[in-house]
Design a protein around this motif. Structure first.
Motif, PDB file in Angstrom:
ATOM      1  N   LEU A 109       0.827  -1.209   0.000  1.00  0.00           N
ATOM      2  CA  LEU A 109       0.000   0.000   0.000  1.00  0.00           C
ATOM      3  C   LEU A 109       0.864   1.263   0.000  1.00  0.00           C
ATOM      4  N   ALA A 110       1.984   1.227   0.687  1.00  0.00           N
ATOM      5  CA  ALA A 110       2.899   2.376   0.678  1.00  0.00           C
ATOM      6  C   ALA A 110       3.492   2.581  -0.712  1.00  0.00           C
ATOM      7  N   LYS A 111       3.860   1.495  -1.378  1.00  0.00           N
ATOM      8  CA  LYS A 111       4.410   1.585  -2.735  1.00  0.00           C
ATOM      9  C   LYS A 111       3.355   2.163  -3.681  1.00  0.00           C
ATOM     10  N   ILE A 112       2.118   1.705  -3.552  1.00  0.00           N
ATOM     11  CA  ILE A 112       1.028   2.228  -4.386  1.00  0.00           C
ATOM     12  C   ILE A 112       0.841   3.719  -4.133  1.00  0.00           C
ATOM     13  N   ALA A 113       0.886   4.128  -2.870  1.00  0.00           N
ATOM     14  CA  ALA A 113       0.688   5.539  -2.516  1.00  0.00           C
ATOM     15  C   ALA A 113       1.763   6.441  -3.111  1.00  0.00           C
ATOM     16  N   GLU A 114       2.961   5.901  -3.371  1.00  0.00           N
ATOM     17  CA  GLU A 114       4.064   6.680  -3.950  1.00  0.00           C
ATOM     18  C   GLU A 114       3.914   6.903  -5.452  1.00  0.00           C
ATOM     19  N   ILE A 150      -6.664  -2.430  -8.901  1.00  0.00           N
ATOM     20  CA  ILE A 150      -6.167  -3.804  -9.066  1.00  0.00           C
ATOM     21  C   ILE A 150      -6.020  -4.460  -7.694  1.00  0.00           C
ATOM     22  N   HIS A 151      -5.477  -3.738  -6.727  1.00  0.00           N
ATOM     23  CA  HIS A 151      -5.317  -4.278  -5.370  1.00  0.00           C
ATOM     24  C   HIS A 151      -6.679  -4.719  -4.810  1.00  0.00           C
ATOM     25  N   GLY A 152      -7.668  -3.859  -4.958  1.00  0.00           N
ATOM     26  CA  GLY A 152      -9.013  -4.197  -4.469  1.00  0.00           C
ATOM     27  C   GLY A 152      -9.604  -5.402  -5.188  1.00  0.00           C
ATOM     28  N   ILE A 153      -9.413  -5.455  -6.486  1.00  0.00           N
ATOM     29  CA  ILE A 153      -9.937  -6.580  -7.276  1.00  0.00           C
ATOM     30  C   ILE A 153      -9.273  -7.881  -6.839  1.00  0.00           C
ATOM     31  N   VAL A 154      -7.955  -7.868  -6.701  1.00  0.00           N
ATOM     32  CA  VAL A 154      -7.238  -9.089  -6.313  1.00  0.00           C
ATOM     33  C   VAL A 154      -7.658  -9.528  -4.919  1.00  0.00           C
ATOM     34  N   LYS A 155      -7.744  -8.599  -3.978  1.00  0.00           N
ATOM     35  CA  LYS A 155      -8.138  -8.945  -2.608  1.00  0.00           C
ATOM     36  C   LYS A 155      -9.540  -9.560  -2.572  1.00  0.00           C
ATOM     37  N   ALA A 156     -10.447  -9.048  -3.415  1.00  0.00           N
ATOM     38  CA  ALA A 156     -11.813  -9.575  -3.438  1.00  0.00           C
ATOM     39  C   ALA A 156     -11.906 -10.893  -4.205  1.00  0.00           C
ATOM     40  N   ALA A 157     -11.215 -10.983  -5.319  1.00  0.00           N
ATOM     41  CA  ALA A 157     -11.330 -12.157  -6.191  1.00  0.00           C
ATOM     42  C   ALA A 157     -10.514 -13.348  -5.700  1.00  0.00           C
ATOM     43  N   ALA A 158      -9.399 -13.073  -5.049  1.00  0.00           N
ATOM     44  CA  ALA A 158      -8.505 -14.149  -4.596  1.00  0.00           C
ATOM     45  C   ALA A 158      -7.916 -13.791  -3.232  1.00  0.00           C
ATOM     46  N   PRO A 159      -8.750 -13.802  -2.197  1.00  0.00           N
ATOM     47  CA  PRO A 159      -8.278 -13.379  -0.873  1.00  0.00           C
ATOM     48  C   PRO A 159      -7.150 -14.242  -0.313  1.00  0.00           C
ATOM     49  N   ASP A 160      -6.941 -15.431  -0.863  1.00  0.00           N
ATOM     50  CA  ASP A 160      -5.857 -16.295  -0.386  1.00  0.00           C
ATOM     51  C   ASP A 160      -4.490 -15.879  -0.938  1.00  0.00           C
ATOM     52  N   LEU A 161      -4.464 -15.001  -1.940  1.00  0.00           N
ATOM     53  CA  LEU A 161      -3.181 -14.502  -2.443  1.00  0.00           C
ATOM     54  C   LEU A 161      -2.674 -13.427  -1.483  1.00  0.00           C
ATOM     55  N   ALA A 162      -1.407 -13.513  -1.148  1.00  0.00           N
ATOM     56  CA  ALA A 162      -0.804 -12.583  -0.197  1.00  0.00           C
ATOM     57  C   ALA A 162      -0.108 -11.439  -0.923  1.00  0.00           C
ATOM     58  N   PRO A 163      -0.442 -10.189  -0.564  1.00  0.00           N
ATOM     59  CA  PRO A 163       0.264  -9.052  -1.161  1.00  0.00           C
ATOM     60  C   PRO A 163       1.724  -9.058  -0.730  1.00  0.00           C
ATOM     61  N   LYS A 164       2.604  -8.667  -1.640  1.00  0.00           N
ATOM     62  CA  LYS A 164       4.025  -8.526  -1.341  1.00  0.00           C
ATOM     63  C   LYS A 164       4.648  -7.634  -2.391  1.00  0.00           C
ATOM     64  N   LEU A 165       5.791  -7.064  -2.077  1.00  0.00           N
ATOM     65  CA  LEU A 165       6.527  -6.316  -3.089  1.00  0.00           C
ATOM     66  C   LEU A 165       7.418  -7.286  -3.840  1.00  0.00           C
ATOM     67  N   TRP A 166       7.512  -7.063  -5.140  1.00  0.00           N
ATOM     68  CA  TRP A 166       8.324  -7.906  -6.010  1.00  0.00           C
ATOM     69  C   TRP A 166       9.030  -6.982  -6.991  1.00  0.00           C
ATOM     70  N   TYR A 167      10.334  -6.816  -6.817  1.00  0.00           N
ATOM     71  CA  TYR A 167      11.121  -5.878  -7.616  1.00  0.00           C
ATOM     72  C   TYR A 167      10.506  -4.475  -7.597  1.00  0.00           C
TER      73      TYR A 167
END
Length: 154
Positions: free
Chosen positions: A52-57, A69-86
């Protein structure tokens, strides 16, 4: 006249954007290592805060897309864990990236990208898309992305 130099002779190394992404990945690895003693819930909460901090920047156009996209992913696939990747918001299963959002600014592109890794269950015959260009998201686009994320998450 075509160049007679081999690809190895014309290679100038990584772009500034690629080097920056690799440095961001190294910082992400250090943050992850610093959380080693924390509980899974604490690690997950910290990883989502990082995303969320990266998105805010991000610049406004990218930020709006990334938030959606964050909201869609959280709603559609709540078992996926948010993380930073590169340095990009990503969503993973068992630590492996299933999908990620790349802002247009990240590699000075004319569009943002929603990409899917090889852990995404999107196989469709011998060939299928693994990334989608994003300039805006309509309601129909959001439904498509939601269905795609659900499918990718398996």
């Amino acid at each position: 006249m075509p160049s007679t130099k081999s690809p190895a002779e014309t290679y100038d190394g990584f772009t500034a954007e690629e080097r920056a992404a690799m440095k961001e990945h190294a910082r992400e690895q250090k943050r992850t290592a610093a959380r080693r003693g924390a509980s899974k819930a604490e690690k997950d909460a910290a990883a989502e805060r990082d995303v969320l901090a990266k998105i805010a920047e991000m610049p406004e156009a990218d930020r709006v897309l990334a938030e959606r996209i964050h909201g869609i992913v959280k709603a559609a696939a709540p078992d996926l864990a948010p993380k930073l990747w590169y340095g990009m918001p990503a969503y993973a299963r068992d630590g492996k990236v299933v999908c990620h959002f790349q802002s247009a600014e990240k590699f000075t592109s004319r569009y943002a990208t929603l990409g899917f890794g090889d852990r995404a269950a999107l196989d469709d015959g011998a060939m299928w898309p693994t990334a989608f260009a994003l300039k805006e998201l309509t309601a129909a686009d959001e439904q498509f992305v939601s269905a795609l994320v659900k499918r990718a998450a398996g």
